[in-house]
Design a protein around this motif. Structure first.
Motif, PDB file in Angstrom:
ATOM      1  N   THR A  13      -3.953  20.862  25.831  1.00 57.26           N
ATOM      2  CA  THR A  13      -4.223  19.497  26.056  1.00 57.26           C
ATOM      3  C   THR A  13      -3.667  18.009  25.774  1.00 57.26           C
ATOM      4  OG1 THR A  13      -5.282  18.758  23.357  1.00 57.26           O
ATOM      5  CG2 THR A  13      -6.350  20.260  24.883  1.00 57.26           C
ATOM      6  N   GLY A  14      -2.129  18.055  25.796  1.00 60.97           N
ATOM      7  CA  GLY A  14      -1.360  16.884  25.025  1.00 60.97           C
ATOM      8  C   GLY A  14       0.292  17.623  25.702  1.00 60.97           C
ATOM      9  N   VAL A  15       1.266  16.825  26.026  1.00 62.69           N
ATOM     10  CA  VAL A  15       2.688  16.469  26.263  1.00 62.69           C
ATOM     11  C   VAL A  15       3.427  16.892  24.732  1.00 62.69           C
ATOM     12  CG1 VAL A  15       1.539  16.366  28.406  1.00 62.69           C
ATOM     13  CG2 VAL A  15       2.748  14.784  26.767  1.00 62.69           C
ATOM     14  N   ALA A  16       4.369  16.981  25.309  1.00 64.73           N
ATOM     15  CA  ALA A  16       6.346  16.716  24.248  1.00 64.73           C
ATOM     16  C   ALA A  16       6.609  15.665  25.558  1.00 64.73           C
ATOM     17  CB  ALA A  16       6.271  18.149  23.729  1.00 64.73           C
ATOM     18  N   VAL A  17       7.857  15.115  24.967  1.00 66.77           N
ATOM     19  CA  VAL A  17       8.848  14.862  25.227  1.00 66.77           C
ATOM     20  C   VAL A  17      10.076  14.799  25.249  1.00 66.77           C
ATOM     21  CG1 VAL A  17       9.752  12.947  26.860  1.00 66.77           C
ATOM     22  CG2 VAL A  17       7.213  13.437  27.143  1.00 66.77           C
ATOM     23  N   VAL A  18      10.923  15.330  25.494  1.00 63.70           N
ATOM     24  CA  VAL A  18      12.867  14.973  24.395  1.00 63.70           C
ATOM     25  C   VAL A  18      13.176  14.023  25.496  1.00 63.70           C
ATOM     26  CG1 VAL A  18      14.775  15.951  23.407  1.00 63.70           C
ATOM     27  CG2 VAL A  18      12.678  17.369  23.458  1.00 63.70           C
ATOM     28  N   LEU A  19      13.548  13.327  25.070  1.00 62.76           N
ATOM     29  CA  LEU A  19      14.772  11.879  25.290  1.00 62.76           C
ATOM     30  C   LEU A  19      16.090  11.506  25.032  1.00 62.76           C
ATOM     31  CD1 LEU A  19      12.341   8.318  25.245  1.00 62.76           C
ATOM     32  CD2 LEU A  19      12.780  10.403  26.958  1.00 62.76           C
ATOM     33  N   LEU A  20      16.617  11.732  26.430  1.00 58.13           N
ATOM     34  CA  LEU A  20      18.455  12.056  26.008  1.00 58.13           C
ATOM     35  C   LEU A  20      18.747  10.822  26.248  1.00 58.13           C
ATOM     36  CD1 LEU A  20      18.839  15.581  27.202  1.00 58.13           C
ATOM     37  CD2 LEU A  20      18.780  14.792  24.732  1.00 58.13           C
ATOM     38  N   LYS A  21      20.030  10.172  25.603  1.00 61.07           N
ATOM     39  CA  LYS A  21      20.677   9.624  26.186  1.00 61.07           C
ATOM     40  C   LYS A  21      22.202   9.786  26.355  1.00 61.07           C
ATOM     41  CE  LYS A  21      21.382   6.278  22.863  1.00 61.07           C
ATOM     42  NZ  LYS A  21      20.998   4.246  21.851  1.00 61.07           N
ATOM     43  N   ASN A  22      23.195   9.456  27.010  1.00 60.91           N
ATOM     44  CA  ASN A  22      23.991   9.380  27.076  1.00 60.91           C
ATOM     45  C   ASN A  22      25.619   8.870  26.711  1.00 60.91           C
ATOM     46  OD1 ASN A  22      26.428  11.039  27.322  1.00 60.91           O
ATOM     47  ND2 ASN A  22      26.646  11.519  29.653  1.00 60.91           N
ATOM     48  N   PRO A  24      28.827   7.815  25.095  1.00 63.94           N
ATOM     49  CA  PRO A  24      29.931   7.500  24.771  1.00 63.94           C
ATOM     50  C   PRO A  24      31.001   8.884  23.701  1.00 63.94           C
ATOM     51  CG  PRO A  24      29.991   5.276  24.721  1.00 63.94           C
ATOM     52  CD  PRO A  24      28.962   6.026  24.664  1.00 63.94           C
ATOM     53  N   SER A  25      30.055   8.675  22.742  1.00 64.83           N
ATOM     54  CA  SER A  25      30.001   9.917  21.857  1.00 64.83           C
ATOM     55  C   SER A  25      28.999  11.375  22.144  1.00 64.83           C
ATOM     56  CB  SER A  25      29.985   9.907  20.768  1.00 64.83           C
ATOM     57  OG  SER A  25      28.001   9.568  20.476  1.00 64.83           O
ATOM     58  N   GLY A  26      28.584  11.788  22.999  1.00 64.72           N
ATOM     59  CA  GLY A  26      27.717  12.977  23.634  1.00 64.72           C
ATOM     60  C   GLY A  26      26.710  11.916  24.175  1.00 64.72           C
ATOM     61  N   HIS A  27      25.654  13.118  24.405  1.00 66.71           N
ATOM     62  CA  HIS A  27      24.167  13.495  24.529  1.00 66.71           C
ATOM     63  C   HIS A  27      23.410  12.850  22.876  1.00 66.71           C
ATOM     64  CE1 HIS A  27      24.624  14.344  28.611  1.00 66.71           C
ATOM     65  NE2 HIS A  27      23.261  13.594  28.559  1.00 66.71           N
ATOM     66  N   HIS A  28      22.721  12.206  23.164  1.00 64.44           N
ATOM     67  CA  HIS A  28      21.755  11.542  21.819  1.00 64.44           C
ATOM     68  C   HIS A  28      20.561  11.684  22.275  1.00 64.44           C
ATOM     69  CE1 HIS A  28      25.568  10.425  20.539  1.00 64.44           C
ATOM     70  NE2 HIS A  28      24.759  10.153  19.065  1.00 64.44           N
ATOM     71  N   VAL A  29      19.542  12.723  21.185  1.00 66.72           N
ATOM     72  CA  VAL A  29      18.294  12.632  21.309  1.00 66.72           C
ATOM     73  C   VAL A  29      16.937  11.722  19.855  1.00 66.72           C
ATOM     74  CG1 VAL A  29      16.366  14.215  20.459  1.00 66.72           C
ATOM     75  CG2 VAL A  29      18.493  14.833  20.998  1.00 66.72           C
ATOM     76  N   LEU A  30      16.198  11.337  20.976  1.00 64.54           N
ATOM     77  CA  LEU A  30      15.346  10.281  20.060  1.00 64.54           C
ATOM     78  C   LEU A  30      14.421  11.115  19.565  1.00 64.54           C
ATOM     79  CD1 LEU A  30      14.649   7.311  19.292  1.00 64.54           C
ATOM     80  CD2 LEU A  30      12.723   7.989  21.472  1.00 64.54           C
ATOM     81  N   LEU A  31      14.566  10.332  18.244  1.00 63.13           N
ATOM     82  CA  LEU A  31      12.800  11.090  16.657  1.00 63.13           C
ATOM     83  C   LEU A  31      12.377  10.124  16.348  1.00 63.13           C
ATOM     84  CD1 LEU A  31      14.785  13.934  14.898  1.00 63.13           C
ATOM     85  CD2 LEU A  31      13.443  14.428  17.017  1.00 63.13           C
ATOM     86  N   LEU A  32      11.039  10.139  16.708  1.00 58.67           N
ATOM     87  CA  LEU A  32      10.205   9.204  15.884  1.00 58.67           C
ATOM     88  C   LEU A  32      10.242   9.287  14.227  1.00 58.67           C
ATOM     89  CD1 LEU A  32       8.177   8.339  19.193  1.00 58.67           C
ATOM     90  CD2 LEU A  32      10.658   7.270  18.512  1.00 58.67           C
ATOM     91  N   LYS A  33       9.891   8.761  13.726  1.00 62.19           N
ATOM     92  CA  LYS A  33       8.941   9.318  12.117  1.00 62.19           C
ATOM     93  C   LYS A  33       7.457   8.570  12.625  1.00 62.19           C
ATOM     94  CE  LYS A  33      10.049   8.227   7.509  1.00 62.19           C
ATOM     95  NZ  LYS A  33      10.246   7.773   6.468  1.00 62.19           N
ATOM     96  N   VAL A  99      11.626  17.010  29.594  1.00 59.24           N
ATOM     97  CA  VAL A  99      13.265  15.847  29.110  1.00 59.24           C
ATOM     98  C   VAL A  99      13.603  15.014  30.324  1.00 59.24           C
ATOM     99  CG1 VAL A  99      15.413  16.542  29.343  1.00 59.24           C
ATOM    100  CG2 VAL A  99      13.803  18.464  28.657  1.00 59.24           C
ATOM    101  N   GLY A 100      13.402  13.645  29.559  1.00 62.67           N
ATOM    102  CA  GLY A 100      13.639  12.316  30.419  1.00 62.67           C
ATOM    103  C   GLY A 100      15.161  12.049  29.365  1.00 62.67           C
ATOM    104  N   TYR A 101      15.779  11.084  30.700  1.00 63.33           N
ATOM    105  CA  TYR A 101      17.369  11.147  31.064  1.00 63.33           C
ATOM    106  C   TYR A 101      16.690   9.432  30.652  1.00 63.33           C
ATOM    107  CZ  TYR A 101      19.596  15.169  31.926  1.00 63.33           C
ATOM    108  OH  TYR A 101      19.607  16.638  31.891  1.00 63.33           O
ATOM    109  N   VAL A 102      17.334   8.435  29.729  1.00 65.18           N
ATOM    110  CA  VAL A 102      17.448   7.075  29.906  1.00 65.18           C
ATOM    111  C   VAL A 102      18.286   6.440  29.535  1.00 65.18           C
ATOM    112  CG1 VAL A 102      15.084   7.359  28.309  1.00 65.18           C
ATOM    113  CG2 VAL A 102      16.876   7.289  27.047  1.00 65.18           C
TER     114      VAL A 102
END
Length: 159
Positions: A13-22, A24-33, A99-102
């Motif tokens: 009944t739901g979805v999950a999304v991992v956002l990535l941004k590139n 200069p030091s490489g790809h980073h993942v957004l985590l939320l508290k 997976v979302g690239y931003v």
């Protein structure tokens, strides 16, 4: 006398999304508290329910907008899933992971569901996520979406 096996129902009944941004030091993942009563203070990636009339990928884009304020996302299906067994209610919850690239210039504006956010390296994110299995999802995303260019057929949503 034969015993009848009972199945454990599976709910999606739901979805999950991992956002990535590139960066200069490489790809980073957004985590939320998390700020709500469920999983309070747990670090997670984006997730939420599928509303009536939505396809899963549409829910993913909506949840990104609602939880982060980010509107420009290049979205892919990861062909992996979050999964949790509810012992209390005896069902398995499964959610497709997108997976979302931003772009680096998009600001995160949190809604009431979260109290903080961080862009982390994949290894930092793997160490930080709260739910068992989230680390496996992140490792899969690193292998197929950071180290490699994803296949065009995995792209979903509007081009």
């Amino acid at each position: 006398m034969m015993k009848t096996n009972i199945e454990v129902p599976i709910r999606c009944t739901g979805v999950a999304v991992v956002l990535l941004k590139n960066t200069p030091s490489g790809h980073h993942v957004l985590l939320l508290k998390r700020a709500g009563s469920v999983l309070r203070d747990a670090w997670c990636y984006i997730g939420g329910g599928i509303e009536e009339g939505e396809q899963a990928w549409e829910a993913a884009l909506r949840e990104v907008r609602e939880e982060t304020g980010i509107t420009q996302v290049t979205l892919y299906t990861s062909n992996t899933f979050d999964q949790i067994y509810s012992a209390k209610e005896n069902y398995i919850y499964v959610a497709p992971v997108f997976v979302g690239y931003v772009n680096d210039d998009q600001d995160v504006i949190l809604n009431h569901e979260h109290s903080d956010y961080e862009w982390l390296t994949v290894n930092e994110a793997i160490d930080r996520v709260a739910l068992p299995g989230n680390d496996v999802v992140l490792a899969t995303i690193e292998k197929h979406f950071i180290r490699k260019t994803p296949a065009a057929w995995l792209r979903v949503g509007t081009p």
